[in-house]
Write an enzyme that holds these catalytic residues in place. Sequence first.
Site, PDB file in Angstrom:
ATOM      1  N   LEU A   1       1.628   3.520  -2.100  1.00 42.88           N
ATOM      2  CA  LEU A   1       1.290   4.764  -2.808  1.00 42.88           C
ATOM      3  C   LEU A   1       0.196   5.537  -2.080  1.00 42.88           C
ATOM      4  O   LEU A   1      -0.362   6.491  -2.614  1.00 42.88           O
ATOM      5  CB  LEU A   1       0.855   4.457  -4.242  1.00 42.88           C
ATOM      6  CG  LEU A   1       1.905   3.714  -5.080  1.00 42.88           C
ATOM      7  CD1 LEU A   1       1.410   3.533  -6.513  1.00 42.88           C
ATOM      8  CD2 LEU A   1       3.250   4.451  -5.081  1.00 42.88           C
TER       9      LEU A   1
ATOM     10  N   ASP B   1      -1.174  -7.078  -4.841  1.00 48.51           N
ATOM     11  CA  ASP B   1      -2.423  -7.065  -4.079  1.00 48.51           C
ATOM     12  C   ASP B   1      -2.182  -7.976  -2.886  1.00 48.51           C
ATOM     13  O   ASP B   1      -1.847  -9.158  -3.071  1.00 48.51           O
ATOM     14  CB  ASP B   1      -3.578  -7.585  -4.948  1.00 48.51           C
ATOM     15  CG  ASP B   1      -4.925  -7.469  -4.243  1.00 48.51           C
ATOM     16  OD1 ASP B   1      -4.997  -7.805  -3.042  1.00 48.51           O
ATOM     17  OD2 ASP B   1      -5.891  -7.041  -4.891  1.00 48.51           O
TER      18      ASP B   1
ATOM     19  N   LYS C   1      -9.937  -3.352  12.277  1.00 53.50           N
ATOM     20  CA  LYS C   1      -8.734  -2.888  12.974  1.00 53.50           C
ATOM     21  C   LYS C   1      -8.565  -3.615  14.304  1.00 53.50           C
ATOM     22  O   LYS C   1      -7.470  -4.037  14.648  1.00 53.50           O
ATOM     23  CB  LYS C   1      -8.798  -1.364  13.173  1.00 53.50           C
ATOM     24  CG  LYS C   1      -8.492  -0.591  11.903  1.00 53.50           C
ATOM     25  CD  LYS C   1      -7.055  -0.798  11.467  1.00 53.50           C
ATOM     26  CE  LYS C   1      -6.808  -0.560  10.013  1.00 53.50           C
ATOM     27  NZ  LYS C   1      -5.460  -0.898   9.556  1.00 53.50           N
TER      28      LYS C   1
ATOM     29  N   TYR D   1     -14.553  -0.726   9.229  1.00 53.28           N
ATOM     30  CA  TYR D   1     -13.109  -0.453   9.327  1.00 53.28           C
ATOM     31  C   TYR D   1     -12.623  -0.726  10.755  1.00 53.28           C
ATOM     32  O   TYR D   1     -11.598  -1.391  10.960  1.00 53.28           O
ATOM     33  CB  TYR D   1     -12.876   1.008   8.931  1.00 53.28           C
ATOM     34  CG  TYR D   1     -11.483   1.536   9.104  1.00 53.28           C
ATOM     35  CD1 TYR D   1     -10.420   1.071   8.335  1.00 53.28           C
ATOM     36  CD2 TYR D   1     -11.222   2.561  10.027  1.00 53.28           C
ATOM     37  CE1 TYR D   1      -9.149   1.601   8.477  1.00 53.28           C
ATOM     38  CE2 TYR D   1      -9.953   3.100  10.173  1.00 53.28           C
ATOM     39  CZ  TYR D   1      -8.914   2.614   9.397  1.00 53.28           C
ATOM     40  OH  TYR D   1      -7.661   3.138   9.540  1.00 53.28           O
TER      41      TYR D   1
ATOM     42  N   GLY E   1       0.830  -1.216   0.000  1.00 52.35           N
ATOM     43  CA  GLY E   1       0.000   0.000   0.000  1.00 52.35           C
ATOM     44  C   GLY E   1       0.857   1.257   0.000  1.00 52.35           C
ATOM     45  O   GLY E   1       0.500   2.289   0.573  1.00 52.35           O
TER      46      GLY E   1
HETATM   47  P1  NAD Z   1      -4.403   5.092   1.998  1.00 47.73           P
HETATM   48  O1  NAD Z   1      -5.815   4.756   1.731  1.00 47.73           O
HETATM   49  O2  NAD Z   1      -3.930   6.457   1.747  1.00 47.73           O
HETATM   50  O3  NAD Z   1      -3.446   4.085   1.199  1.00 47.73           O
HETATM   51  C1  NAD Z   1      -3.712   2.713   1.115  1.00 47.73           C
HETATM   52  C2  NAD Z   1      -3.019   2.179  -0.124  1.00 47.73           C
HETATM   53  O4  NAD Z   1      -3.298   0.795  -0.198  1.00 47.73           O
HETATM   54  C3  NAD Z   1      -3.520   2.817  -1.426  1.00 47.73           C
HETATM   55  O5  NAD Z   1      -2.421   3.233  -2.195  1.00 47.73           O
HETATM   56  C4  NAD Z   1      -4.299   1.691  -2.114  1.00 47.73           C
HETATM   57  O6  NAD Z   1      -4.188   1.738  -3.526  1.00 47.73           O
HETATM   58  C5  NAD Z   1      -3.591   0.463  -1.556  1.00 47.73           C
HETATM   59  N1  NAD Z   1      -4.412  -0.738  -1.548  1.00 47.73           N
HETATM   60  C6  NAD Z   1      -5.744  -0.868  -1.311  1.00 47.73           C
HETATM   61  N2  NAD Z   1      -6.111  -2.158  -1.374  1.00 47.73           N
HETATM   62  C7  NAD Z   1      -4.979  -2.861  -1.648  1.00 47.73           C
HETATM   63  C8  NAD Z   1      -4.697  -4.239  -1.810  1.00 47.73           C
HETATM   64  N3  NAD Z   1      -5.664  -5.164  -1.756  1.00 47.73           N
HETATM   65  N4  NAD Z   1      -3.425  -4.610  -2.024  1.00 47.73           N
HETATM   66  C9  NAD Z   1      -2.446  -3.698  -2.121  1.00 47.73           C
HETATM   67  N5  NAD Z   1      -2.648  -2.377  -2.023  1.00 47.73           N
HETATM   68  C10 NAD Z   1      -3.904  -1.965  -1.754  1.00 47.73           C
HETATM   69  O7  NAD Z   1      -4.111   4.652   3.531  1.00 47.73           O
HETATM   70  P2  NAD Z   1      -3.058   5.281   4.541  1.00 47.73           P
HETATM   71  O8  NAD Z   1      -3.660   6.494   5.128  1.00 47.73           O
HETATM   72  O9  NAD Z   1      -1.718   5.350   3.926  1.00 47.73           O
HETATM   73  O10 NAD Z   1      -3.100   4.167   5.689  1.00 47.73           O
HETATM   74  C11 NAD Z   1      -2.176   3.112   5.780  1.00 47.73           C
HETATM   75  C12 NAD Z   1      -2.490   2.305   7.020  1.00 47.73           C
HETATM   76  O11 NAD Z   1      -2.490   3.146   8.178  1.00 47.73           O
HETATM   77  C13 NAD Z   1      -3.873   1.632   6.990  1.00 47.73           C
HETATM   78  O12 NAD Z   1      -3.799   0.384   7.641  1.00 47.73           O
HETATM   79  C14 NAD Z   1      -4.727   2.563   7.800  1.00 47.73           C
HETATM   80  O13 NAD Z   1      -5.806   1.900   8.408  1.00 47.73           O
HETATM   81  C15 NAD Z   1      -3.740   3.040   8.846  1.00 47.73           C
HETATM   82  N6  NAD Z   1      -4.146   4.316   9.417  1.00 47.73           N
HETATM   83  C16 NAD Z   1      -4.104   5.459   8.691  1.00 47.73           C
HETATM   84  C17 NAD Z   1      -4.533   6.649   9.266  1.00 47.73           C
HETATM   85  C18 NAD Z   1      -4.521   7.943   8.504  1.00 47.73           C
HETATM   86  O14 NAD Z   1      -5.019   8.965   9.034  1.00 47.73           O
HETATM   87  N7  NAD Z   1      -3.972   7.990   7.299  1.00 47.73           N
HETATM   88  C19 NAD Z   1      -4.982   6.661  10.585  1.00 47.73           C
HETATM   89  C20 NAD Z   1      -5.045   5.467  11.279  1.00 47.73           C
HETATM   90  C21 NAD Z   1      -4.587   4.292  10.701  1.00 47.73           C
HETATM   91  N1  SER Z   2      -7.711   8.532   9.324  1.00 45.69           N
HETATM   92  C1  SER Z   2      -8.353   7.256   9.465  1.00 45.69           C
HETATM   93  C2  SER Z   2      -9.763   7.325   9.027  1.00 45.69           C
HETATM   94  O1  SER Z   2     -10.361   8.366   9.226  1.00 45.69           O
HETATM   95  C3  SER Z   2      -8.296   6.790  10.887  1.00 45.69           C
HETATM   96  O2  SER Z   2      -8.013   5.462  10.922  1.00 45.69           O
HETATM   97  O3  SER Z   2     -10.286   6.371   8.524  1.00 45.69           O
END
Ligand code: NAD
Ligand code: SER
Length: 317
Positions: free
Chosen positions: A10, A54, A147, A143, A8
């Site tokens: 990107l 994936d 988690k 979600y 993931g």
């Molecule tokens: P994002 O949605 O920006 O990026 C997720 C990436 O995963 C995307 O590039 C998407 O194309 C790719 N993806 C989706 N399905 C896929 C698959 N089956 N195989 C491979 N790639 C796939 O998410 P993020 O914000 O970078 O979050 C990354 C992690 O951190 C996640 O587990 C998310 O739950 C966690 N998280 C993020 C936040 C936040 O605020 N960004 C907060 C809490 C937790």
């Molecule tokens: N930033 C994330 C969301 O809102 C928290 O996991 O889904």
Amino acid sequence: MRKILVTGALGQIGSELVLELRRQYGNDNVIASNRSKKDGHDTVYDSGPFELLDIRDGNRANEIIDKYKINTIINLAAILSAVGEQKPTMCWDVNMNGLYTLLEIAREKNLMLFNPSSIAAFGPSTPADQTPQDTIQRPTSMYGVTKVAGEILCDYYHQKFGVDTRGVRFPGLISNDTLPGGGTTDYAVHIYYEAIRKKSYTSFIRKGTKMDMMYMPDAIKSIVELMEADPTKLVHRNAFNITAMSVAPEDIEASIKKFIPEFTLDYDVDPVRQAIADSWPNSLDASAAKAEWGYEPDYDLDKMTKDMLDTLSEKLK
Ligand code: NAD
Ligand code: SER
């Protein structure tokens, strides 16, 4: 020497994390992967290896792990909270079956796995203020269900099979490189873009809704520090509460006004994302992360606001 596969890569976190990991561990030692290629990520494609993956495809994952002799996986592939409510089946499939696939490979090949959780792992029956590290977890979004299940699954693989699993519960992350991928805290990113573009913003989250937030450099620091932490000191391992600030939309408004006095904020609340936000904590107790691996963020709200506005005013010229 670490050989790291970022899945993931990107997304909002991965696109910045990969570049920092390459700075620290060497370009060829950090393999970025994503389900599909996306425009606007030349810095990731050009600075080191990139593979299509994936995370539900175990054969492909094994192929890449063998090719690069990977010993550490950072799993950032996921479906976030707002998209997860629109597509709950896909959210379960990616977040659970994808994680399970990677955990099985980590078990078979003795790899370290970092898998982030979220404030979404809590629910309306969780104590909302200074939410403890160990407390009630009955989330009400798909979600959030994935988690909390992911946290428990990672604990299980550590306890049962000795897999070196680690993770944090990220708060909402604020950044200026890649836009967030469809979450509830996304308003806290969009507000800064609109402050630069239009000097005004309409929030889909209601005034007075406090949620934990963090600036991306602190999130990236947390991943590296926890990955490198002494395992004998980690009582919790998976899903450490971490936070940098507890803020409502009007707090960000006040902070932006210190730099752009004419900025205005109004509200057009989205009931789906508001319901998710209302089910999450107001503020986390992050003392276990500090006690067990010394984690402390560098950015408070005003320091982050200044950096966001400085960076975005250059980027959006
Ligand atoms: P994002 O949605 O920006 O990026 C997720 C990436 O995963 C995307 O590039 C998407 O194309 C790719 N993806 C989706 N399905 C896929 C698959 N089956 N195989 C491979 N790639 C796939 O998410 P993020 O914000 O970078 O979050 C990354 C992690 O951190 C996640 O587990 C998310 O739950 C966690 N998280 C993020 C936040 C936040 O605020 N960004 C907060 C809490 C937790
Ligand atoms: N930033 C994330 C969301 O809102 C928290 O996991 O889904």
